[in-house]
Design an enzyme around this catalytic site. Structure first.
Site: not given
Ligand code: ZN
Length: 320
Positions: A22, A50, A82-83
């Site tokens: 993500d 990222d 994750e974010e």
């Molecule tokens: Zn990251």
């Protein structure tokens, strides 16, 4: 959400390569956000560093390895969400989905191996007062004044946190921030509610919940001063940090392969969940965290290519 079935013995692997799929959202005015664009030896796009670049490097590295020659297993772990709070990695850890001896967690570190990271904690605090005409203060109770009293105590707690030092970090202590505050409805109304967010990033070794206990104690003290003090704390996250010893085989190997000394990161990563899954974890990836989460995010092509080499050599040294 259905739970992942419990497995008695999680599959054992030597090395896990972990990247999150993500990204953070993008500004719709950024035309390159969803169209990977190469310019001046850089690749631009949302997620470029990222962490799409690390995932691409992982796939490219594994393609060059003779899989049938591997004596110990490699796992490729690509996570979701994750974010917004390490959700995919937390589910893997909760389900004991794997047992890994070593893990390389992809995040943009300009290929510097990061052997420790701070945790991430977040709480929302709501203070209730009683609305009234501001010309008659005795009829109401100001939630904003009560919040101000509590915030002053929290600021002092922030200073206290600095007594616990961890020299590997910059700054070398748990940091604390009140990033949002909202309260009241009009200039001439005694405010009936005030909310603020409390965020702190604990150094590894310090219990992430310890600040919360101190906040609860401060609330109790405020209640003795103001019997009408009503306060609710919603602790949304108390994620621990992680730390791998500087003399870990993975750390020294990645220092050698990258040519960079190991360091630490102040942002949250999935390395903590991989540590829970048994791994000595290191965070490493191409690109610079300072261009992540921004319009114009990019990864330098040269770092992407070097990352492929580092990962291939790591697989060969640990698993062949
Ligand atoms: Zn990251």
């Amino acid at each position: 959400m259905p739970s992942i079935p419990f497995r008695r013995a999680p599959p054992k692997v030597e090395l896990a390569l972990v990247g999150h799929t993500d990204t953070v959202p993008y500004d719709p005015r950024w035309s390159e956000a969803l169209r990977l664009t190469e310019r001046e030896a850089r690749l631009y796009g949302r997620g470029a560093c990222d962490t799409k670049a690390f995932i691409a490097a992982t796939l490219a590295a594994i393609e060059t390895v003779e899989l049938k020659n591997l004596r110990r297993a490699v796992a490729l772990i690509f996570t979701a969400d994750e974010e917004i709070g390490l959700i995919g990695a937390k589910r893997l850890a909760e389900a004991r989905a794997i047992h890994s001896r070593y893990a390389i967690v992809g995040e943009p570190t300009s290929l510097r191996p990061m052997r420790a990271g701070k945790g991430y904690c977040l709480a929302e605090v709501t203070i209730k007062g009683r609305e009234a005409h501001s010309a008659y203060p005795a009829l109401g109770s100001s939630a904003i004044f009560r919040a101000a009293g509590l915030l002053a105590r929290i600021q002092d707690l922030g200073a206290e946190l600095q007594n616990y030092q961890h020299a590997a970090f910059d700054p070398p202590f748990t940091t604390l921030n009140v990033g949002l505050i909202k309260g009241g409805t009009a200039k001439n109304v005694i405010p009936g509610e005030c909310r603020f967010t409390l965020e702190w990033r604990p150094v590894p070794g310090q219990d992430p919940g310890s600040l919360l206990s101190l906040v609860f104690a401060a609330i109790e003290e405020e209640k003795t001063r103001y019997p009408e003090f009503v306060c609710d704390v919603d602790a949304a996250r108390t994620d621990e940090g992680f730390e791998t010893a500087p003399d870990s085989k993975l750390v020294t190997m990645l220092e050698e392969l990258s040519g960079h000394p190991s360091g630490t990161v102040a942002f949250g990563t999935e390395a903590a969940q991989l540590t829970e899954l048994g791994a000595e974890a290191v965070v490493l990836g191409p690109g610079d965290i300072r261009v992540a989460h921004r319009t114009g995010e990019f990864v330098p092509l040269a770092e992407l290519e070097t990352c492929v080499k580092i990962l291939r050599q790591a697989i060969e040294r640990l698993c062949l």
